[in-house]
Design a protein around this motif. Structure first.
Motif, PDB file in Angstrom:
ATOM      1  N   ALA A   1       0.964  -0.725   0.088  1.00  0.00           N
ATOM      2  CA  ALA A   1      -0.200   0.136  -0.411  1.00  0.00           C
ATOM      3  C   ALA A   1       0.918   1.676  -0.321  1.00  0.00           C
ATOM      4  O   ALA A   1       0.618   1.893  -0.650  1.00  0.00           O
ATOM      5  CB  ALA A   1      -0.740  -0.225   1.437  1.00  0.00           C
ATOM      6  N   LEU A   2       2.336   1.285   0.642  1.00  0.00           N
ATOM      7  CA  LEU A   2       2.821   2.872   0.991  1.00  0.00           C
ATOM      8  C   LEU A   2       3.394   2.478  -0.629  1.00  0.00           C
ATOM      9  O   LEU A   2       3.199   3.756  -1.060  1.00  0.00           O
ATOM     10  CB  LEU A   2       3.486   2.328   2.083  1.00  0.00           C
ATOM     11  CG  LEU A   2       4.252   2.349   3.198  1.00  0.00           C
ATOM     12  CD1 LEU A   2       5.287   2.082   3.790  1.00  0.00           C
ATOM     13  CD2 LEU A   2       3.920   3.886   3.166  1.00  0.00           C
TER      14      LEU A   2
ATOM     15  N   ILE B   1       0.818   3.820  -2.733  1.00  0.00           N
ATOM     16  CA  ILE B   1       0.191   5.142  -3.303  1.00  0.00           C
ATOM     17  C   ILE B   1       1.070   6.550  -3.167  1.00  0.00           C
ATOM     18  O   ILE B   1       0.744   6.983  -4.128  1.00  0.00           O
ATOM     19  CB  ILE B   1      -0.229   5.303  -1.489  1.00  0.00           C
ATOM     20  CG1 ILE B   1      -1.568   4.638  -1.349  1.00  0.00           C
ATOM     21  CG2 ILE B   1      -0.830   6.984  -1.243  1.00  0.00           C
ATOM     22  CD1 ILE B   1      -1.577   4.216   0.141  1.00  0.00           C
TER      23      ILE B   1
ATOM     24  N   ASN C   1       0.537   9.144  -6.290  1.00  0.00           N
ATOM     25  CA  ASN C   1       0.812  10.448  -5.785  1.00  0.00           C
ATOM     26  C   ASN C   1       2.116  10.750  -6.654  1.00  0.00           C
ATOM     27  O   ASN C   1       1.610  12.150  -6.930  1.00  0.00           O
ATOM     28  CB  ASN C   1       1.039  10.042  -4.401  1.00  0.00           C
ATOM     29  CG  ASN C   1       0.521  10.005  -3.164  1.00  0.00           C
ATOM     30  OD1 ASN C   1      -1.275  10.256  -4.165  1.00  0.00           O
ATOM     31  ND2 ASN C   1       0.023  10.454  -2.532  1.00  0.00           N
TER      32      ASN C   1
ATOM     33  N   THR D   1      -6.588   0.700 -21.822  1.00  0.00           N
ATOM     34  CA  THR D   1      -8.012   1.869 -22.436  1.00  0.00           C
ATOM     35  C   THR D   1      -8.285   2.909 -21.297  1.00  0.00           C
ATOM     36  O   THR D   1      -8.430   3.622 -22.158  1.00  0.00           O
ATOM     37  CB  THR D   1      -9.067   0.762 -23.581  1.00  0.00           C
ATOM     38  OG1 THR D   1      -9.096   0.140 -23.650  1.00  0.00           O
ATOM     39  CG2 THR D   1     -10.634   1.827 -23.897  1.00  0.00           C
ATOM     40  N   ILE D   2      -9.024   2.041 -20.607  1.00  0.00           N
ATOM     41  CA  ILE D   2      -9.061   3.201 -19.306  1.00  0.00           C
ATOM     42  C   ILE D   2      -8.121   3.431 -18.695  1.00  0.00           C
ATOM     43  O   ILE D   2      -7.417   5.275 -18.137  1.00  0.00           O
ATOM     44  CB  ILE D   2      -9.845   2.708 -17.913  1.00  0.00           C
ATOM     45  CG1 ILE D   2     -11.201   2.018 -18.552  1.00  0.00           C
ATOM     46  CG2 ILE D   2     -10.091   3.504 -17.099  1.00  0.00           C
ATOM     47  CD1 ILE D   2     -12.469   2.040 -18.797  1.00  0.00           C
TER      48      ILE D   2
ATOM     49  N   TRP E   1      -6.966   7.105 -21.439  1.00  0.00           N
ATOM     50  CA  TRP E   1      -8.259   7.514 -21.331  1.00  0.00           C
ATOM     51  C   TRP E   1      -7.778   8.504 -20.081  1.00  0.00           C
ATOM     52  O   TRP E   1      -7.508   9.812 -20.427  1.00  0.00           O
ATOM     53  CB  TRP E   1      -9.582   7.126 -21.297  1.00  0.00           C
ATOM     54  CG  TRP E   1     -10.082   6.862 -22.426  1.00  0.00           C
ATOM     55  CD1 TRP E   1     -10.489   5.883 -22.838  1.00  0.00           C
ATOM     56  CD2 TRP E   1     -10.610   8.179 -23.518  1.00  0.00           C
ATOM     57  NE1 TRP E   1     -11.405   5.808 -24.318  1.00  0.00           N
ATOM     58  CE2 TRP E   1     -11.258   7.446 -24.442  1.00  0.00           C
ATOM     59  CE3 TRP E   1     -10.264   9.424 -23.655  1.00  0.00           C
ATOM     60  CZ2 TRP E   1     -11.835   8.029 -25.583  1.00  0.00           C
ATOM     61  CZ3 TRP E   1     -10.731  10.127 -24.833  1.00  0.00           C
ATOM     62  CH2 TRP E   1     -11.525   9.480 -25.848  1.00  0.00           C
ATOM     63  N   GLU E   2      -7.553   7.878 -19.229  1.00  0.00           N
ATOM     64  CA  GLU E   2      -6.860   8.760 -17.589  1.00  0.00           C
ATOM     65  C   GLU E   2      -6.075   9.578 -17.616  1.00  0.00           C
ATOM     66  O   GLU E   2      -5.875  10.615 -16.984  1.00  0.00           O
ATOM     67  CB  GLU E   2      -6.984   7.538 -16.145  1.00  0.00           C
ATOM     68  CG  GLU E   2      -6.248   7.535 -15.087  1.00  0.00           C
ATOM     69  CD  GLU E   2      -6.018   6.883 -14.342  1.00  0.00           C
ATOM     70  OE1 GLU E   2      -6.415   5.589 -14.258  1.00  0.00           O
ATOM     71  OE2 GLU E   2      -5.321   7.214 -13.000  1.00  0.00           O
TER      72      GLU E   2
ATOM     73  N   VAL F   1      -7.269  12.590 -19.890  1.00  0.00           N
ATOM     74  CA  VAL F   1      -8.447  13.107 -18.990  1.00  0.00           C
ATOM     75  C   VAL F   1      -7.602  14.162 -17.432  1.00  0.00           C
ATOM     76  O   VAL F   1      -7.856  15.392 -17.418  1.00  0.00           O
ATOM     77  CB  VAL F   1      -9.386  12.274 -17.851  1.00  0.00           C
ATOM     78  CG1 VAL F   1     -10.168  12.781 -16.526  1.00  0.00           C
ATOM     79  CG2 VAL F   1     -10.380  11.032 -19.402  1.00  0.00           C
ATOM     80  N   ARG F   2      -6.264  13.880 -17.352  1.00  0.00           N
ATOM     81  CA  ARG F   2      -5.307  13.810 -15.769  1.00  0.00           C
ATOM     82  C   ARG F   2      -4.818  14.826 -16.801  1.00  0.00           C
ATOM     83  O   ARG F   2      -4.761  16.195 -16.071  1.00  0.00           O
ATOM     84  CB  ARG F   2      -5.095  13.490 -15.325  1.00  0.00           C
ATOM     85  CG  ARG F   2      -5.074  12.139 -14.641  1.00  0.00           C
ATOM     86  CD  ARG F   2      -4.932  11.387 -13.935  1.00  0.00           C
ATOM     87  NE  ARG F   2      -4.371  10.602 -12.999  1.00  0.00           N
ATOM     88  CZ  ARG F   2      -5.635  10.590 -11.610  1.00  0.00           C
ATOM     89  NH1 ARG F   2      -5.401  11.645 -11.277  1.00  0.00           N
ATOM     90  NH2 ARG F   2      -6.348   9.136 -11.053  1.00  0.00           N
TER      91      ARG F   2
ATOM     92  N   TYR G   1      -8.139  15.144 -23.048  1.00  0.00           N
ATOM     93  CA  TYR G   1      -9.313  13.931 -23.821  1.00  0.00           C
ATOM     94  C   TYR G   1     -10.147  14.810 -24.475  1.00  0.00           C
ATOM     95  O   TYR G   1     -10.638  13.895 -25.788  1.00  0.00           O
ATOM     96  CB  TYR G   1      -9.533  13.611 -22.712  1.00  0.00           C
ATOM     97  CG  TYR G   1     -10.758  14.309 -22.124  1.00  0.00           C
ATOM     98  CD1 TYR G   1     -10.410  14.865 -20.739  1.00  0.00           C
ATOM     99  CD2 TYR G   1     -11.951  14.125 -22.306  1.00  0.00           C
ATOM    100  CE1 TYR G   1     -11.086  16.235 -19.862  1.00  0.00           C
ATOM    101  CE2 TYR G   1     -12.683  15.172 -22.042  1.00  0.00           C
ATOM    102  CZ  TYR G   1     -12.525  16.542 -19.942  1.00  0.00           C
ATOM    103  OH  TYR G   1     -13.231  16.441 -19.384  1.00  0.00           O
TER     104      TYR G   1
END
Lengths: 239, 239
Positions: free
Chosen positions: B92-93, B96, B100, B134-135, B138-139, B142-143, B147
């Motif tokens: 997780a560390l 993230i 980030n 694909t996503i 697109w991500e 978008v970011r 897009y």
């Protein structure tokens, strides 16, 4: 209020553990999830999802209810339901907006940090028992920077049994080498967190709960070892 | 430099399309990925991953090379390799921190926006052809908030064939109703982007490429319809 029968940690052999639920116990999951979903829907509708915003929001809520909150393709299903096929651009927009808003809002409840510090100062070991995904629950602890308080995160995903099953509580006790008589579970749900823990021989503390009058009567009548407090900030009154 | 043989869009029946690769073409993926990985490793080692930071970084790079960059459990494999079993807190560390840092650094190359605006002002329709998910692609669009320039994102994940296969180019042409004679692919890889597009009957433009002298000779000798420019900011010299 009478202090519970837990004992302070005196040495490494001590078997007292305070277990926590995560969502709506340590942090205000429900509120931020709702805000994040609404923001996601707003952007998806503005970018062409052909529904009005309320319709789309309630459809998304239905999908989450049907698929469960740990499913990770809610927005895919939403676009497929509305459009007949997935729209990856709208899915990406929804997911990113949801995550950005969620992580911007993610905060522990007031006094969560104070309470964790207090419990450590009293010598307790701390762990999490959650019906969530292991990495996702660590992720929340990491993002809130409260992960160093917790020795273990025990989840239904890993154990194969969900709260209120005694099996997840027994596995948590085994992993933490806890004596159930000296352990307590803190959570917001009467059945999953409080009854589950009590059935595994532990004490329980309910916070932020919607505990009903009937449940309160049951606690009294059956002399269940369950304390009810307002929120995590009051834990120091009973431990 | 001579302008390519593409035609301006004059009406909706026009069949000119400018296709773009994403990573290291529209945005500087390699640099931000490296920085993000190093930051993740640093935090994992500081929180108990028992390796020195260089060792851990090169081990992670090996894992990414072996599993591919679209695999989403690199950090799980890293902790399992080092510790014998997965450590969800360290995973997780790592995840993230990686995300980030990556999203904090995510930027289009200078002039990407100018070039996209220029191409739209010339009447071109734009789309993406990518060997990614694909996503996820697109991500990124978008970011970066680019897009709205793109009508479609065609990926190997959807089509089932990766660049340089002509099949992914043919599917892209079909979806965009493009005439290969009037379409161009812009990317950073000689084989995947330039040769692949040319083999599907399109023109190609290489940007940010490490094109070799041998490849340049091949372009000349075989009269391949491939232009080489420095970066996306020079697209207006050839289109």
């Amino acid at each position: 209020m009478k202090k519970l029968r837990l004992m302070r940690k005196t040495d490494k052999a001590d078997e007292s553990v305070v277990f926590f639920d995560v969502d709506d116990t340590l942090l205000d999951t429900s509120t931020f999830a709702e805000t994040a979903r609404k923001a996601a829907i707003e952007l998806m509708v503005d970018n062409g999802l052909p529904l009005d915003k309320d319709e789309a929001y309630y459809l998304l809520k239905d999908i989450i209810k049907e698929k469960g909150s740990n499913y990770d393709r809610h927005f895919n299903v939403l676009t497929k339901t509305v459009l007949g096929k997935e729209d990856p651009m709208l899915v990406a927009l929804g997911m990113i907006t949801y995550h950005n808003v969620k992580f911007a809002l993610l905060r522990p409840f007031p006094k969560t940090d104070d309470t964790l510090i207090y419990l450590k100062s009293q010598g307790y070991r701390l762990a999490v028992i959650s019906n969530g995904l292991t990495i996702k629950q660590w992720e929340k602890l990491v993002r809130l920077n409260i992960y160093p308080f917790f020795d273990e995160v025990i989840t239904s995903e890993e154990v194969g049994f969900s709260k209120p099953s005694p099996k997840i509580y027994q596995e948590a006790l085994r992993r933490m080498k806890g004596d159930p008589d000296k352990c307590v579970m803190i959570g917001n749900k009467f059945k999953e967190d409080a009854l589950g823990a009590v059935n595994a021989g532990m004490s329980a503390i309910l916070v932020n709960s919607n505990v009903t009058e009937r449940e309160k009567i049951r606690i009294k009548k059956e002399k269940l070892d369950i304390k009810i407090i307002e929120d995590i900030g009051q834990v120091n009154r009973v431990l």
